[in-house]
Design a protein around this motif. Structure first.
Motif, PDB file in Angstrom:
ATOM      1  N   TRP A 111       0.830  -1.201   0.000  1.00  0.00           N
ATOM      2  CA  TRP A 111       0.000   0.000   0.000  1.00  0.00           C
ATOM      3  C   TRP A 111       0.862   1.248   0.000  1.00  0.00           C
ATOM      4  O   TRP A 111       0.515   2.250  -0.650  1.00  0.00           O
ATOM      5  CB  TRP A 111      -0.940  -0.009   1.205  1.00  0.00           C
ATOM      6  CG  TRP A 111      -1.967  -1.094   1.151  1.00  0.00           C
ATOM      7  CD1 TRP A 111      -2.013  -2.216   1.905  1.00  0.00           C
ATOM      8  CD2 TRP A 111      -3.081  -1.159   0.256  1.00  0.00           C
ATOM      9  NE1 TRP A 111      -3.090  -2.994   1.554  1.00  0.00           N
ATOM     10  CE2 TRP A 111      -3.772  -2.364   0.545  1.00  0.00           C
ATOM     11  CE3 TRP A 111      -3.572  -0.329  -0.745  1.00  0.00           C
ATOM     12  CZ2 TRP A 111      -4.910  -2.758  -0.138  1.00  0.00           C
ATOM     13  CZ3 TRP A 111      -4.715  -0.717  -1.432  1.00  0.00           C
ATOM     14  CH2 TRP A 111      -5.369  -1.911  -1.129  1.00  0.00           C
ATOM     15  N   LEU A 115       0.759   4.026  -2.967  1.00  0.00           N
ATOM     16  CA  LEU A 115       0.464   5.412  -2.634  1.00  0.00           C
ATOM     17  C   LEU A 115       1.527   6.348  -3.183  1.00  0.00           C
ATOM     18  O   LEU A 115       1.219   7.412  -3.762  1.00  0.00           O
ATOM     19  CB  LEU A 115       0.358   5.552  -1.116  1.00  0.00           C
ATOM     20  CG  LEU A 115      -0.166   6.894  -0.578  1.00  0.00           C
ATOM     21  CD1 LEU A 115      -1.566   7.164  -1.093  1.00  0.00           C
ATOM     22  CD2 LEU A 115      -0.162   6.878   0.955  1.00  0.00           C
ATOM     23  N   GLU A 158      -5.193  19.574  -7.053  1.00  0.00           N
ATOM     24  CA  GLU A 158      -5.597  19.847  -5.679  1.00  0.00           C
ATOM     25  C   GLU A 158      -6.287  18.640  -5.042  1.00  0.00           C
ATOM     26  O   GLU A 158      -5.999  18.273  -3.891  1.00  0.00           O
ATOM     27  CB  GLU A 158      -6.533  21.056  -5.662  1.00  0.00           C
ATOM     28  CG  GLU A 158      -5.851  22.365  -5.990  1.00  0.00           C
ATOM     29  CD  GLU A 158      -6.842  23.523  -6.021  1.00  0.00           C
ATOM     30  OE1 GLU A 158      -8.055  23.257  -5.782  1.00  0.00           O
ATOM     31  OE2 GLU A 158      -6.421  24.660  -6.274  1.00  0.00           O
ATOM     32  N   LEU A 159      -7.211  18.026  -5.789  1.00  0.00           N
ATOM     33  CA  LEU A 159      -7.913  16.854  -5.256  1.00  0.00           C
ATOM     34  C   LEU A 159      -6.946  15.696  -5.005  1.00  0.00           C
ATOM     35  O   LEU A 159      -7.023  15.011  -3.978  1.00  0.00           O
ATOM     36  CB  LEU A 159      -9.022  16.421  -6.220  1.00  0.00           C
ATOM     37  CG  LEU A 159     -10.186  17.411  -6.380  1.00  0.00           C
ATOM     38  CD1 LEU A 159     -11.162  16.897  -7.446  1.00  0.00           C
ATOM     39  CD2 LEU A 159     -10.902  17.616  -5.052  1.00  0.00           C
ATOM     40  N   ALA A 160      -6.049  15.470  -5.964  1.00  0.00           N
ATOM     41  CA  ALA A 160      -5.098  14.360  -5.800  1.00  0.00           C
ATOM     42  C   ALA A 160      -4.161  14.624  -4.626  1.00  0.00           C
ATOM     43  O   ALA A 160      -3.853  13.715  -3.840  1.00  0.00           O
ATOM     44  CB  ALA A 160      -4.290  14.174  -7.081  1.00  0.00           C
ATOM     45  N   THR A 162      -4.801  16.393  -2.009  1.00  0.00           N
ATOM     46  CA  THR A 162      -5.552  16.215  -0.760  1.00  0.00           C
ATOM     47  C   THR A 162      -5.708  14.736  -0.422  1.00  0.00           C
ATOM     48  O   THR A 162      -5.518  14.316   0.734  1.00  0.00           O
ATOM     49  CB  THR A 162      -6.935  16.873  -0.895  1.00  0.00           C
ATOM     50  OG1 THR A 162      -6.775  18.260  -1.190  1.00  0.00           O
ATOM     51  CG2 THR A 162      -7.723  16.723   0.397  1.00  0.00           C
ATOM     52  N   ALA A 163      -6.051  13.926  -1.431  1.00  0.00           N
ATOM     53  CA  ALA A 163      -6.230  12.485  -1.191  1.00  0.00           C
ATOM     54  C   ALA A 163      -4.915  11.829  -0.786  1.00  0.00           C
ATOM     55  O   ALA A 163      -4.872  11.003   0.140  1.00  0.00           O
ATOM     56  CB  ALA A 163      -6.792  11.821  -2.446  1.00  0.00           C
ATOM     57  N   ILE A 164      -3.840  12.213  -1.457  1.00  0.00           N
ATOM     58  CA  ILE A 164      -2.552  11.611  -1.135  1.00  0.00           C
ATOM     59  C   ILE A 164      -2.102  12.033   0.263  1.00  0.00           C
ATOM     60  O   ILE A 164      -1.591  11.223   1.048  1.00  0.00           O
ATOM     61  CB  ILE A 164      -1.509  12.003  -2.196  1.00  0.00           C
ATOM     62  CG1 ILE A 164      -1.860  11.340  -3.534  1.00  0.00           C
ATOM     63  CG2 ILE A 164      -0.108  11.596  -1.754  1.00  0.00           C
ATOM     64  CD1 ILE A 164      -1.020  11.837  -4.691  1.00  0.00           C
ATOM     65  N   SER A 165      -2.316  13.312   0.603  1.00  0.00           N
ATOM     66  CA  SER A 165      -1.944  13.773   1.940  1.00  0.00           C
ATOM     67  C   SER A 165      -2.738  13.041   3.009  1.00  0.00           C
ATOM     68  O   SER A 165      -2.179  12.642   4.048  1.00  0.00           O
ATOM     69  CB  SER A 165      -2.193  15.284   2.041  1.00  0.00           C
ATOM     70  OG  SER A 165      -1.403  15.977   1.106  1.00  0.00           O
ATOM     71  N   ALA A 166      -4.044  12.855   2.745  1.00  0.00           N
ATOM     72  CA  ALA A 166      -4.855  12.112   3.705  1.00  0.00           C
ATOM     73  C   ALA A 166      -4.364  10.676   3.842  1.00  0.00           C
ATOM     74  O   ALA A 166      -4.288  10.133   4.960  1.00  0.00           O
ATOM     75  CB  ALA A 166      -6.324  12.135   3.273  1.00  0.00           C
ATOM     76  N   GLY A 167      -4.011  10.051   2.734  1.00  0.00           N
ATOM     77  CA  GLY A 167      -3.495   8.678   2.802  1.00  0.00           C
ATOM     78  C   GLY A 167      -2.191   8.592   3.570  1.00  0.00           C
ATOM     79  O   GLY A 167      -1.982   7.665   4.364  1.00  0.00           O
TER      80      GLY A 167
END
Length: 510
Positions: A111, A115, A158-160, A162-167
């Motif tokens: 994972w 990521l 921006e969306l990517a 945000t998602a990567i930072s959250a992951g």
């Protein structure tokens, strides 16, 4: 690492000059941006010096280079701007890679690898889209300016991000919650700055540019981001101190304990520290091996000494039989012949010859007595026939001083054990008779557990020493050959000779 540092310093100076010349950035923003990049370079260099075999230092320095690459978009050169547009968020995937690989320098799960790969693909892909649909006239590769592609690329980025930072934050939190204390200590500064930075950045972005708290929150995010390389450096230094402490504790262990070295994946791995630990563990193993070899050699020496004692006892018995069956019998035969000659021809012999014949018979009798005493001293027949208790009682009866004998239930023992105990008693009684100037001696013989204990005590003048003569010294060697100990305590109040002899499992009738 040398190439990264050279490129990073050159890019940092160039980016600082570009942002200052561009004029839309505040002095604080420019200073924080430059300080963050240079701090990543310094932290990467220190980590590489401390851990040259660990790629984490390269990743830290690469994050600084990526930050300076982002600032190239502020150039006025169309060629340099065209190169810089796809790299406008180059630091995001590098920092995500750095955070997930810290502190080992590698990604440990599928994972995490997915990521990081997604971060690189999304950032570079969105950068290419932005390059193709850019409205800036400096973009030499823009194919459809004004079509909305640039806005779409920015929104996707921006969306990517945000998602990567959250992951990344989720993976860090999971690793911290499930990790052990060493891992938590290393990750705590990194996670703390990441969480506070995400909160301040997210809240500031959500409030919008017009809100009065938006700009302070974004400045707080920039300050926290500037502290991030220091968090990585703190992890490097903390791991260094931990490894040094581990080596010191291992090397200072005394010889009475065992040190268990457990390699934990959650502790920073370093080739030099591991080599030092392996060397220290190798010394322990070598010491254990040498100790085992020494114990084996000592057991062989003890077995050899026991065989020598047994061979000596056997030789004593042979000599006793030879004296009894050979010289003693011949002397007895001579005495009988002389007495027979005296009875047959005594009347016809002159008085001088009869007196000489009678004196010869008496001398032969004394010689036989001395020979019997010699044979009895070599190994008494009663010791072989009746055992230790009977032999000691017979010895006590012949000693011209009072002997208080206490013999417990002593079964028949191994021949070497019985002979050694007998000779210890005989030597101690002889020394008491000759030197102690005493009228009584106490002798105690008993089997205690798996040991035979012989104690001879007198109340004489003392002065006995093992090293003072050959008798006690030879007995000590004989006792030690059987794995026992001989102790002599002598003073003005008397002398005590104590022998403790372990009983073999095969003890029994000789």
């Amino acid at each position: 690492m040398t190439g990264l540092l050279t490129a990073g310093v050159a890019l940092g100076v160039t980016a600082l000059a570009m942002k200052a010349a561009e004029g839309t950035h505040t002095a604080l923003d420019t200073a924080l941006s430059a300080a963050t990049g240079f701090l990543f370079l310094v932290a990467g260099a220190v980590a590489h010096v401390r851990r040259p075999a660990n790629p984490i230092g390269v990743l830290i320095a690469l994050a600084g280079v990526a930050l300076f690459l982002e600032d190239l978009q502020f150039t006025r050169s169309p060629v340099l701007y065209t190169i810089a547009v796809p790299l406008r968020a180059a630091s995001s995937p590098v920092i995500a890679h750095l955070v997930l690989a810290f502190p080992h320098g590698r990604l440990r799960s599928r994972w995490e690898r997915l990521l990081v790969a997604a971060a690189y693909l999304v950032v570079l892909g969105s950068g290419v889209l932005g390059l193709l649909f850019n409205n800036d006239p400096r973009d030499l590769l823009a194919s459809s300016p004004g079509s909305g592609g640039a806005a779409f690329a920015d929104r996707a980025l921006e969306l990517a991000a945000t998602a990567i930072s959250a992951g990344v934050v989720v993976v860090l939190l999971y690793r911290w919650l499930t990790g052990r204390l060493p891992q938590r200590r290393l990750l705590s500064p990194v996670i703390t700055i990441a969480l506070f930075g995400a909160v301040t950045s997210g809240v500031g972005t959500a409030l919008g540019d017009g809100h009065p708290l938006s700009e302070p929150l974004l400045q707080a995010y920039r300050v926290l981001f500037c502290l991030w390389p220091l968090a990585f450096l703190a992890g490097v230094l903390r791991a260094r101190v931990g490894n040094a402490e581990m080596i010191r504790l291992l090397l200072e262990r005394d010889g009475t304990g065992l040190a268990a070295l457990v390699q934990d994946d959650e502790v920073w791995k370093d080739s030099r520290s591991i080599d030092a630990l392996n060397a220290a563990a190798g010394l322990v193993l070598d010491n254990q091996r040498l100790t085992a070899e020494l114990e084996q050699r000592l057991a062989e020496v003890r077995a050899s000494r026991a065989r020598l004692v047994a061979a000596g006892d056997e030789e004593r018995r042979r000599l006793e039989r030879d004296l009894h069956d050979g010289a003693q019998q011949r002397l007895v035969s001579v005495v009988l012949l002389l007495r027979m000659a005296g009875r047959r021809h005594g009347e016809a012999l002159p008085p001088e010859v009869r007196a000489l014949l009678s004196g010869t018979v008496d001398e032969l009798q004394r010689a036989i007595t001395d020979l019997r005493e010699l044979a009895r001293g070599i190994r008494p027949a009663i010791l072989t026939e009746a055992g230790l208790a009977a032999a000691v009682r017979s010895l006590a009866d012949r000693i011209p001083i009072e002997v208080a004998l206490s013999v417990g239930t002593v079964p028949r023992l191994d021949a070497a054990v019985e002979a050694t105990a007998y000779f210890v008693t005989s030597e101690a009684l002889t020394n008491a008779l000759k030197h102690a100037q005493t009228e009584s001696v106490d002798v105690r013989i008993a089997v205690e557990g798996a040991e035979l204990r012989v104690t001879v005590t007198d109340a004489g003048v003392g002065g006995a020493e093992i090293e003072g003569g050959t008798g006690l010294a030879g007995l000590r060697d004989r006792v030690q050959a059987l794995g026992g100990e001989l102790d002599v305590r002598s003073g003005p109040g008397g002398t005590t000779v104590c022998a403790v002899i372990p009983l073999a499992e095969t003890s029994g009738m000789p």
